[in-house]
Design an enzyme around this catalytic site. Structure first.
Site, short mmCIF file in Angstrom:
data_model
loop_
_atom_site.label_atom_id
_atom_site.label_comp_id
_atom_site.label_asym_id
_atom_site.label_seq_id
_atom_site.Cartn_x
_atom_site.Cartn_y
_atom_site.Cartn_z
N SER A 78 -67.75 -26.62 66.98
CA SER A 78 -69.14 -26.94 67.27
C SER A 78 -69.96 -25.72 67.71
CB SER A 78 -69.20 -28.03 68.33
OG SER A 78 -68.47 -27.65 69.50
N CYS A 122 -57.10 -35.11 77.96
CA CYS A 122 -56.42 -35.46 76.71
C CYS A 122 -55.10 -36.19 76.93
CB CYS A 122 -56.21 -34.20 75.87
SG CYS A 122 -57.75 -33.31 75.53
N ARG A 140 -59.38 -27.77 80.68
CA ARG A 140 -58.22 -28.05 79.83
C ARG A 140 -57.22 -26.88 79.79
NH1 ARG A 140 -60.38 -32.67 78.07
NH2 ARG A 140 -62.14 -32.79 76.61
N LYS A 166 -54.40 -24.05 69.53
CA LYS A 166 -55.73 -24.48 69.99
C LYS A 166 -56.01 -23.84 71.34
CE LYS A 166 -58.46 -28.53 71.18
NZ LYS A 166 -58.62 -29.98 71.08
N LYS A 202 -57.66 -23.00 65.98
CA LYS A 202 -58.97 -23.46 66.45
C LYS A 202 -59.32 -22.76 67.74
CE LYS A 202 -61.05 -27.62 68.19
NZ LYS A 202 -60.81 -28.86 68.83
N CYS A 207 -56.15 -37.96 69.70
CA CYS A 207 -56.30 -37.43 71.06
C CYS A 207 -56.81 -38.55 71.94
CB CYS A 207 -57.26 -36.25 71.07
SG CYS A 207 -57.17 -35.31 72.62
N GLU A 258 -46.35 -21.45 69.59
CA GLU A 258 -46.86 -22.82 69.43
C GLU A 258 -46.70 -23.28 67.99
OE1 GLU A 258 -47.94 -25.15 71.37
OE2 GLU A 258 -48.22 -24.14 73.28
N CYS A 316 -58.96 -37.84 74.73
CA CYS A 316 -60.07 -37.43 75.60
C CYS A 316 -61.37 -38.20 75.39
CB CYS A 316 -60.31 -35.93 75.52
SG CYS A 316 -60.84 -35.36 73.90
C1 PBG Z 1 -60.38 -33.27 71.23
C2 PBG Z 1 -61.06 -32.26 70.38
C3 PBG Z 1 -61.99 -31.27 70.74
C4 PBG Z 1 -62.41 -30.67 69.56
C5 PBG Z 1 -61.72 -31.29 68.52
N1 PBG Z 1 -60.88 -32.26 69.05
C6 PBG Z 1 -62.57 -30.90 72.05
C7 PBG Z 1 -61.75 -30.38 73.12
O1 PBG Z 1 -60.57 -30.06 72.96
O2 PBG Z 1 -62.31 -30.30 74.21
C8 PBG Z 1 -63.45 -29.58 69.45
C9 PBG Z 1 -64.17 -29.52 68.16
C10 PBG Z 1 -65.44 -28.74 68.18
O3 PBG Z 1 -65.82 -28.07 69.16
O4 PBG Z 1 -66.13 -28.79 67.15
N2 PBG Z 1 -59.35 -32.83 72.01
#
Ligand code: PBG
Length: 325
Positions: free
Chosen positions: A275, A130, A218, A196, A249, A120, A234, A122
C-alpha cells in the site's frame, strides 16, 4: 576508426528495443487486491490514503470484479472487513465469514479467475494482532496455528485457488498444509508470505483493512528490515514446510531480497508492491510531479527484473483498463 561497445545499436528503434527487452510484464503476472466489507452489500467507501482503491460491499465487489475481468484481470486477492471482531478472530474461519462468501460468489460467476485468499487474523481480531494474544499481551505462536489452519480450510472450502498466509507465525505453512491435506485439498497451493518485514510501508493498508494493532507493533513476528540472511532462513523454512510459492514483502525497497530468494530457491517467487508503495506513487502523481503510469510500470518491471514471477499490485486494474498490460 575507434572500436568501442556501441550499446546504442540495439536502442535505435522501438521495434528493436522491444525485440531485445529482457523482462516483460504481462497480465498473467499480476494480482489485484480487494477489500470486501461485510456490513452492507452496497457499501462503497474510497480509502483516503489509497486514492483509487475502495472498501466494497459484496455487490459492489462483484460489479468491480466484473469490470476488471472484462479488462483482462486474471487473479485477485481478498481481504475482509467483518462487522464483529473478537479476540480469537472467529470471522476469519467462519463458514459464512465475509471472505468465504466473497470467494463463493466470485468463483461461482468466474470459475477461471484465480482467487487468492489472504490467510491472517489481524482484520478479524479485536486487538488487531495476527495471532492470539496472551493475558500479558504477547502474541502466542503455537495456539494461533490451529486458527490459521481452520481459516485456510474454510477458504479452500469456499473455493479459494491459492492460500496465502501473511501472519508470520512460525510453523504455519506446515500446519496449513497438514490441515488442507486432511480436508482433501491436496491440490490447493500455498503462497506463503515467507519474507515479510515489519514495514512502515503497510500504513495505508491498515486504514483500508481496519487492521492496525491496538497496542504494540508487529515486530515480534514480522522481520527486521535490516536482515537479509534471516529472510533466506524464513524462505528455507517455508520451503521445507511445503510452500508452493514464496513471497517477499514489501517490494521495491527489498529488491535485493527478491533477487536472493530467486537465486537460492527454485519455487515461483511473488513480490507484494504494498500500500505505501502505491500511495507514494499516487501522491506524487496527483501533485503532477511524476507520470503515474510510467512510474508504476517501471516499478513493476523492476520487481520482475529482480526475480519476481508474480506481483501483487494495486495498480493492476488501472493498468489493465488503460491497455498497458
Ligand atoms: C495482514 C496483511 C498486511 C498486508 C497484507 N496482509 C498488513 C500487515 O501485516 O500489517 C499489507 C499489505 C499492504 O500494505 O498493501 N497481515
Amino acid at each position: 576508426m575507434r572500436s568501442f561497445y556501441r550499446g546504442r545499436r540495439l536502442r535505435s528503434s522501438k521495434a528493436l528495443r522491444d525485440m531485445v527487452r529482457e523482462t516483460r510484464l504481462g497480465r498473467e503476472d499480476l494480482i489485484q487486491p480487494y477489500f470486501v466489507v461485510e456490513s452492507d452489500p452496497d457499501f462503497r467507501k474510497p480509502i483516503a490514503s489509497m486514492p483509487g482503491q475502495f472498501q466494497l460491499g459484496l455487490s459492489q465487489l462483484m460489479a468491480e470484479v466484473g469490470e476488471a475481468v472484462h479488462a483482462g484481470l486474471q487473479s485477485l486477492i481478498l481481504f475482509g472487513i467483518p462487522v464483529q471482531k473478537d479476540p480469537a478472530g472467529s470471522q476469519a474461519y467462519a463458514d459464512a465469514g465475509i471472505v468465504q462468501r466473497a470467494i463463493r460468489q466470485i468463483k461461482g460467476r468466474w470459475p477461471e479467475l484465480i482467487v487468492v485468499a489472504d490467510t491472517c487474523l489481524c482484520e478479524y481480531t479485536s486487538h488487531g494482532h495476527c495471532g492470539l494474544v496472551s493475558p500479558v499481551g504477547e502474541v502466542q505462536n503455537d495456539p494461533t496455528l490451529e486458527l490459521l489452519a481452520r481459516t485456510a480450510v474454510a477458504q479452500a472450502q469456499a473455493g479459494a485457488d491459492i492460500i496465502a498466509p501473511s501472519d508470520m507465525m512460525d510453523g504455519r505453512v506446515a500446519a496449513i498444509r497438514q490441515a488442507l491435506d486432511g480436508a482433501g485439498f491436496l491440490n490447493t497451493p500455498i503462497m506463503s508470505y515467507a519474507v515479510k518485514y515489519a514495514s512502515a510501508f503497510y500504513g495505508p493498508f491498515r486504514d483500508a483493512a481496519e487492521s492496525a494493532p491496538k497496542f504494540g507493533d508487529r515486530k515480534t513476528y514480522q522481520m527486521d528490515p535490516g536482515n537479509g540472511r534471516e529472510g533466506l532462513r524464513e524462505a528455507a523454512a517455508d520451503v521445507a514446510e511445503g510452500a508452493d510459492i514464496l513471497m517477499v514483502k514489501p517490494g521495491l525497497p527489498y529488491l535485493d531480497i527478491i533477487r536472493q530468494v530467486r537465486d537460492r530457491f527454485d519455487l515461483p517467487v511473488a513480490a507484494y508492491q504494498v500500500s505505501g508503495e502505491y500511495s507514494q506513487i499516487k501522491a506524487a502523481a496527483m501533485n503532477g510531479w511524476i507520470d503515474e503510469t510510467a512510474v508504476a510500470m517501471e516499478s513493476l518491471l523492476a520487481l520482475k527484473r529482480a526475480g519476481a514471477d508474480l506481483i501483487l499490485s494495486y495498480f493492476t486494474n488501472d493498468l489493465l483498463k488503460a491497455g498497458h498490460l
